[in-house]
Motif scaffolding. Structure first.
Motif, mmCIF file in Angstrom:
data_model
loop_
_atom_site.group_PDB
_atom_site.id
_atom_site.type_symbol
_atom_site.label_atom_id
_atom_site.label_comp_id
_atom_site.label_asym_id
_atom_site.label_seq_id
_atom_site.Cartn_x
_atom_site.Cartn_y
_atom_site.Cartn_z
ATOM 1 N N THR A 185 12.276 1.235 -87.052
ATOM 2 C CA THR A 185 11.563 0.947 -86.839
ATOM 3 C C THR A 185 10.341 2.044 -87.295
ATOM 4 O OG1 THR A 185 11.442 2.029 -84.239
ATOM 5 C CG2 THR A 185 11.735 -1.224 -84.765
ATOM 6 N N ASN A 245 7.527 -5.160 -77.575
ATOM 7 C CA ASN A 245 6.280 -4.652 -78.870
ATOM 8 C C ASN A 245 7.156 -3.539 -79.588
ATOM 9 O OD1 ASN A 245 4.424 -6.668 -79.055
ATOM 10 N ND2 ASN A 245 3.556 -5.522 -77.582
ATOM 11 N N GLY A 290 6.745 -8.908 -91.577
ATOM 12 C CA GLY A 290 6.456 -10.119 -89.853
ATOM 13 C C GLY A 290 7.365 -10.061 -89.239
ATOM 14 N N ALA A 291 8.360 -10.989 -87.876
ATOM 15 C CA ALA A 291 8.632 -11.286 -86.709
ATOM 16 C C ALA A 291 9.910 -10.205 -87.111
ATOM 17 C CB ALA A 291 8.835 -11.515 -86.539
ATOM 18 N N ARG A 292 10.510 -9.169 -86.681
ATOM 19 C CA ARG A 292 11.590 -8.723 -86.983
ATOM 20 C C ARG A 292 12.791 -9.294 -86.382
ATOM 21 N NH1 ARG A 292 8.674 -2.830 -85.913
ATOM 22 N NH2 ARG A 292 7.620 -3.888 -84.403
ATOM 23 N N SER A 293 14.146 -9.716 -86.172
ATOM 24 C CA SER A 293 14.620 -10.315 -85.837
ATOM 25 C C SER A 293 16.240 -9.331 -85.397
ATOM 26 C CB SER A 293 14.831 -11.441 -85.908
ATOM 27 O OG SER A 293 14.201 -12.906 -85.615
ATOM 28 N N LYS A 322 11.634 -10.745 -76.230
ATOM 29 C CA LYS A 322 10.268 -10.227 -77.045
ATOM 30 C C LYS A 322 10.250 -8.917 -76.528
ATOM 31 C CE LYS A 322 9.519 -14.895 -78.504
ATOM 32 N NZ LYS A 322 8.838 -16.144 -78.403
ATOM 33 N N THR A 349 15.676 -15.077 -76.272
ATOM 34 C CA THR A 349 15.047 -13.837 -76.524
ATOM 35 C C THR A 349 14.451 -12.909 -75.907
ATOM 36 O OG1 THR A 349 16.070 -15.451 -79.076
ATOM 37 C CG2 THR A 349 14.765 -13.270 -79.426
ATOM 38 N N THR A 409 12.962 -9.457 -80.445
ATOM 39 C CA THR A 409 11.912 -9.940 -81.803
ATOM 40 C C THR A 409 11.109 -9.007 -81.564
ATOM 41 O OG1 THR A 409 12.400 -12.305 -81.788
ATOM 42 C CG2 THR A 409 10.625 -11.221 -82.298
ATOM 43 N N ASN A 438 17.587 -9.633 -89.390
ATOM 44 C CA ASN A 438 17.646 -10.662 -89.680
ATOM 45 C C ASN A 438 19.241 -11.332 -90.237
ATOM 46 O OD1 ASN A 438 14.506 -10.882 -89.320
ATOM 47 N ND2 ASN A 438 14.528 -9.840 -91.178
#
Length: 164
Positions: free
Chosen positions: A121, A43, A133-136, A41, A39, A163, A85
């Motif tokens: 976003t 920001n 929280g975490a955005r997948s 990652k 994945t 992510t 998600n």
């Protein structure tokens, strides 16, 4: 009765000659720098865009046709599916992009990944889309021969997990 049989035979002949004289295409779309199952990652969407621009990742497209001497341009539709998600939040298509057989680099801008992530976003955190929280994300990139061409076959799609 005899006329309908003749008509049926003619239609069958026309359809079969269309398929006989159409080019077949096969190929693959891949993301270099991304190991299978890993994945990415980042920001923010801009950081993903920068990673592609800096060469950390690159999209490579390779295809060949059944016509060995061909240097004919084949039009492809650039399809992008973005899932958040596990749920599809965007499906887009940019139609009629010309490509020549062989190995090619495809810029990230050819697909609608960055604009979709940026818009998503930007509205996140509102009442309609609260932060969780975490955005997948799962991003599926496809190149499909455009309609109306005498081309058959498929190009393997590629998937990127992200992510933010």
């Amino acid at each position: 009765m005899k006329t309908s049989k003749i008509t049926l035979v003619l239609i069958t002949f026309l359809l079969s000659t269309t398929f006989l004289f159409s080019q077949s295409v096969e190929g693959k779309l891949a993301i270099k720098g991304l190991m299978d199952g890993k994945t990415i990652k980042q920001n923010a969407p801009v950081e993903l865009f920068k990673a592609f621009k800096d060469g950390v990742y690159s999209i490579n497209f390779n295809f060949k046709t059944s016509d060995i001497k061909s240097n004919q341009i084949i039009l492809f539709d650039m399809k992008t599916t973005v899932k958040y998600n596990g749920k599809i939040i965007s499906e887009t298509s940019r139609d009629g992009w010309p490509w020549l057989p062989g190995d090619m680099f495809v810029p990230i801008e050819a697909f609608d990944v960055i604009p979709v992530l940026q818009k998503f976003t930007a509205i996140e955190g509102t009442k309609s889309l609260p932060l969780k929280g975490a955005r997948s994300f799962e991003i599926i990139l496809q190149l499909v021969p455009s309609k109306g061409q005498k081309v058959k076959g498929t190009i393997g799609s590629t998937t990127m997990k992200l992510t933010l």
